[in-house]
Design an enzyme around this catalytic site. Structure first.
Site, PDB file in Angstrom:
ATOM      1  N   HIS A 184     -21.696 -18.865  -9.669  1.00  0.00           N
ATOM      2  CA  HIS A 184     -20.797 -17.812 -10.149  1.00  0.00           C
ATOM      3  C   HIS A 184     -21.537 -16.484 -10.304  1.00  0.00           C
ATOM      4  O   HIS A 184     -21.842 -16.036 -11.413  1.00  0.00           O
ATOM      5  CB  HIS A 184     -20.148 -18.235 -11.469  1.00  0.00           C
ATOM      6  CG  HIS A 184     -19.030 -19.204 -11.281  1.00  0.00           C
ATOM      7  ND1 HIS A 184     -18.536 -19.989 -12.302  1.00  0.00           N
ATOM      8  CD2 HIS A 184     -18.298 -19.520 -10.180  1.00  0.00           C
ATOM      9  CE1 HIS A 184     -17.548 -20.742 -11.829  1.00  0.00           C
ATOM     10  NE2 HIS A 184     -17.396 -20.471 -10.553  1.00  0.00           N
ATOM     11  N   HIS A 218     -21.291 -26.618  -9.161  1.00  0.00           N
ATOM     12  CA  HIS A 218     -20.492 -27.082 -10.296  1.00  0.00           C
ATOM     13  C   HIS A 218     -20.008 -28.516 -10.135  1.00  0.00           C
ATOM     14  O   HIS A 218     -19.543 -29.131 -11.093  1.00  0.00           O
ATOM     15  CB  HIS A 218     -19.286 -26.161 -10.484  1.00  0.00           C
ATOM     16  CG  HIS A 218     -19.647 -24.711 -10.407  1.00  0.00           C
ATOM     17  ND1 HIS A 218     -19.513 -23.971  -9.253  1.00  0.00           N
ATOM     18  CD2 HIS A 218     -20.177 -23.878 -11.337  1.00  0.00           C
ATOM     19  CE1 HIS A 218     -19.943 -22.732  -9.478  1.00  0.00           C
ATOM     20  NE2 HIS A 218     -20.346 -22.649 -10.724  1.00  0.00           N
ATOM     21  N   CYS A 247     -25.476 -29.364  -9.103  1.00  0.00           N
ATOM     22  CA  CYS A 247     -26.697 -29.373  -9.906  1.00  0.00           C
ATOM     23  C   CYS A 247     -26.999 -30.799 -10.349  1.00  0.00           C
ATOM     24  O   CYS A 247     -26.100 -31.509 -10.830  1.00  0.00           O
ATOM     25  CB  CYS A 247     -26.521 -28.479 -11.127  1.00  0.00           C
ATOM     26  SG  CYS A 247     -27.917 -28.568 -12.273  1.00  0.00           S
ATOM     27  N   HIS A 291     -12.565 -24.491 -15.742  1.00  0.00           N
ATOM     28  CA  HIS A 291     -13.875 -24.279 -15.124  1.00  0.00           C
ATOM     29  C   HIS A 291     -14.098 -25.355 -14.066  1.00  0.00           C
ATOM     30  O   HIS A 291     -13.776 -26.525 -14.286  1.00  0.00           O
ATOM     31  CB  HIS A 291     -14.977 -24.340 -16.181  1.00  0.00           C
ATOM     32  CG  HIS A 291     -16.312 -23.885 -15.680  1.00  0.00           C
ATOM     33  ND1 HIS A 291     -17.146 -24.712 -14.967  1.00  0.00           N
ATOM     34  CD2 HIS A 291     -16.947 -22.684 -15.767  1.00  0.00           C
ATOM     35  CE1 HIS A 291     -18.245 -24.040 -14.654  1.00  0.00           C
ATOM     36  NE2 HIS A 291     -18.146 -22.808 -15.122  1.00  0.00           N
ATOM     37  N   GLU A 319     -16.683 -26.969 -13.070  1.00  0.00           N
ATOM     38  CA  GLU A 319     -17.488 -28.110 -13.510  1.00  0.00           C
ATOM     39  C   GLU A 319     -16.632 -29.095 -14.292  1.00  0.00           C
ATOM     40  O   GLU A 319     -16.772 -30.317 -14.149  1.00  0.00           O
ATOM     41  CB  GLU A 319     -18.671 -27.649 -14.368  1.00  0.00           C
ATOM     42  CG  GLU A 319     -19.540 -28.816 -14.829  1.00  0.00           C
ATOM     43  CD  GLU A 319     -20.636 -28.415 -15.801  1.00  0.00           C
ATOM     44  OE1 GLU A 319     -21.064 -29.282 -16.593  1.00  0.00           O
ATOM     45  OE2 GLU A 319     -21.076 -27.243 -15.782  1.00  0.00           O
ATOM     46  N   THR A 368     -22.207 -28.645 -19.048  1.00  0.00           N
ATOM     47  CA  THR A 368     -23.635 -28.341 -19.183  1.00  0.00           C
ATOM     48  C   THR A 368     -23.930 -26.917 -19.629  1.00  0.00           C
ATOM     49  O   THR A 368     -25.041 -26.632 -20.067  1.00  0.00           O
ATOM     50  CB  THR A 368     -24.364 -28.576 -17.850  1.00  0.00           C
ATOM     51  OG1 THR A 368     -23.809 -27.706 -16.847  1.00  0.00           O
ATOM     52  CG2 THR A 368     -24.240 -30.022 -17.395  1.00  0.00           C
ATOM     53  N   SER A 374     -19.861 -19.082 -16.849  1.00  0.00           N
ATOM     54  CA  SER A 374     -19.725 -19.654 -18.190  1.00  0.00           C
ATOM     55  C   SER A 374     -20.955 -19.383 -19.036  1.00  0.00           C
ATOM     56  O   SER A 374     -20.856 -18.926 -20.180  1.00  0.00           O
ATOM     57  CB  SER A 374     -19.477 -21.167 -18.087  1.00  0.00           C
ATOM     58  OG  SER A 374     -19.479 -21.767 -19.366  1.00  0.00           O
ATOM     59  N   SER A 416     -27.159 -17.672 -13.146  1.00  0.00           N
ATOM     60  CA  SER A 416     -26.790 -17.434 -11.750  1.00  0.00           C
ATOM     61  C   SER A 416     -26.994 -15.978 -11.327  1.00  0.00           C
ATOM     62  O   SER A 416     -26.575 -15.582 -10.240  1.00  0.00           O
ATOM     63  CB  SER A 416     -25.332 -17.852 -11.515  1.00  0.00           C
ATOM     64  OG  SER A 416     -24.481 -17.307 -12.503  1.00  0.00           O
TER      65      SER A 416
END
Length: 313
Positions: A41, A74, A96, A124, A126, A167, A226, A269
């Site tokens: 992101h 994500h 990740c 989101h 993730e 996370t 995030s 990021s």
């Protein structure tokens, strides 16, 4: 006007790996390489990869047959993984490894018949990917964001529950939700090790240290990041003027008006070049040479998918 830099800041190992996967895939297979969702992101990173030949899509239906597709850092749901497999797409997974760790926890709890409470932010990617990893039709996975959500939560079996977390959340906010879960569901199981990633924790600790020294905090990061948003929120809760900016072009004199000490950090990021551009702008406005706080040296490195390493050897 003094400029102080947080340490650590910026890219984490998971972001480095995700970007390198896209770079390597373009080198090996040539453009276009399709990427489901923004690989990380950050607008600057995504625009740079797009210029090199990455095509960002939100649905696999947008990916032509016989193409190479990369899953973003994500993570994705089981449904997306299966759809790609059924279509015979060549897939490289940039999820990740710390997100994958949470996926594995979800699989284990589901296979053992537990329902799961997932602490995260609705919408989101993730969160969508992790919730989509739960595959026990007899149970369920429930999303909560706050202690108030925990009070309203209805589950099938309160005595057979576990929780996992996104996370990139604020450690402080997550702690309050976990405490509420333990109060409401005394038998709930948690992860052996906190799901909040090392880089998220280190950057949050660093911004707290920065806030103790500065009156204004600038967080370099995109609005859909995030972990960058959490950094700004932490500084704000500590009583500092705090701003999230994508780049130096978004920095205004009003943001730093009257500031004696300006702290600068960056989400996981956000590349360092954007931080340096912000510092250069502050210096143009009279800022002194930037100094860095002391912080944890991060030595974590995540390897590339073995298929891509072999192809690129």
């Amino acid at each position: 006007m003094e400029i102080i830099l947080a340490n650590p800041r910026g890219f984490c190992a998971g972001v480095d790996r995700a970007i390198e996967i896209v770079d390597r895939a373009i080198e090996v297979f040539g453009a276009p390489i399709y990427v489901r969702h923004e690989v990380v992101h950050n607008r600057y990173v995504v625009d740079g990869l797009r210029e090199r030949g990455a095509v960002f899509v939100e649905e696999l239906s947008e990916v032509p047959e016989n193409s190479t597709v990369i899953f973003s850092a994500h993570g994705v749901s089981k449904q997306i993984q299966e759809e790609a497999r059924e279509r015979g797409l060549q897939v490289f997974d940039a999820t990740c490894p710390l997100v994958t760790k949470v996926h594995i926890e979800v699989h284990q709890h589901a296979s053992e018949g537990r329902e799961i409470v997932f602490i995260g932010h609705a919408g989101h990617p993730e969160v969508e990917g992790t919730m989509g990893q739960y595959d026990n039709p007899a149970g369920g996975i429930y999303l909560v964001e706050s202690p108030e959500d925990v009070e309203m939560l209805q589950v099938k079996n309160p005595d057979n529950l576990a929780y996992v977390t996104q996370t990139t959340l604020s450690i402080d906010d997550t702690g309050a939700v976990v405490e509420a879960l333990k109060m409401r569901f005394p038998k709930i199981l948690g992860p052996r090790k906190d799901d909040i990633c090392y880089a998220t924790q280190n950057r949050q600790d660093a911004v707290k240290k920065l806030a103790a020294q500065c009156d204004t905090i600038l967080v370099v990061g995109s609005p859909n990041s995030s972990n960058s948003n959490r950094l700004r929120e932490i500084a704000d809760k500590l009583g500092r003027k705090a701003f999230l900016i994508d780049n130096a072009a978004q920095l205004t004199r009003d943001m730093v008006a009257g500031a004696q000490r300006i702290g600068v950090t960056a989400g996981a990021s956000a590349p360092e070049i954007l931080v340096q551009q912000v510092i250069a702008q502050l210096k143009e406005w009279g800022g002194r040479t930037a100094t860095e706080t002391q912080g944890i040296e991060e030595k974590v490195v995540f390897s590339l998918p073995k298929e891509l390493r072999r192809l690129n050897a």
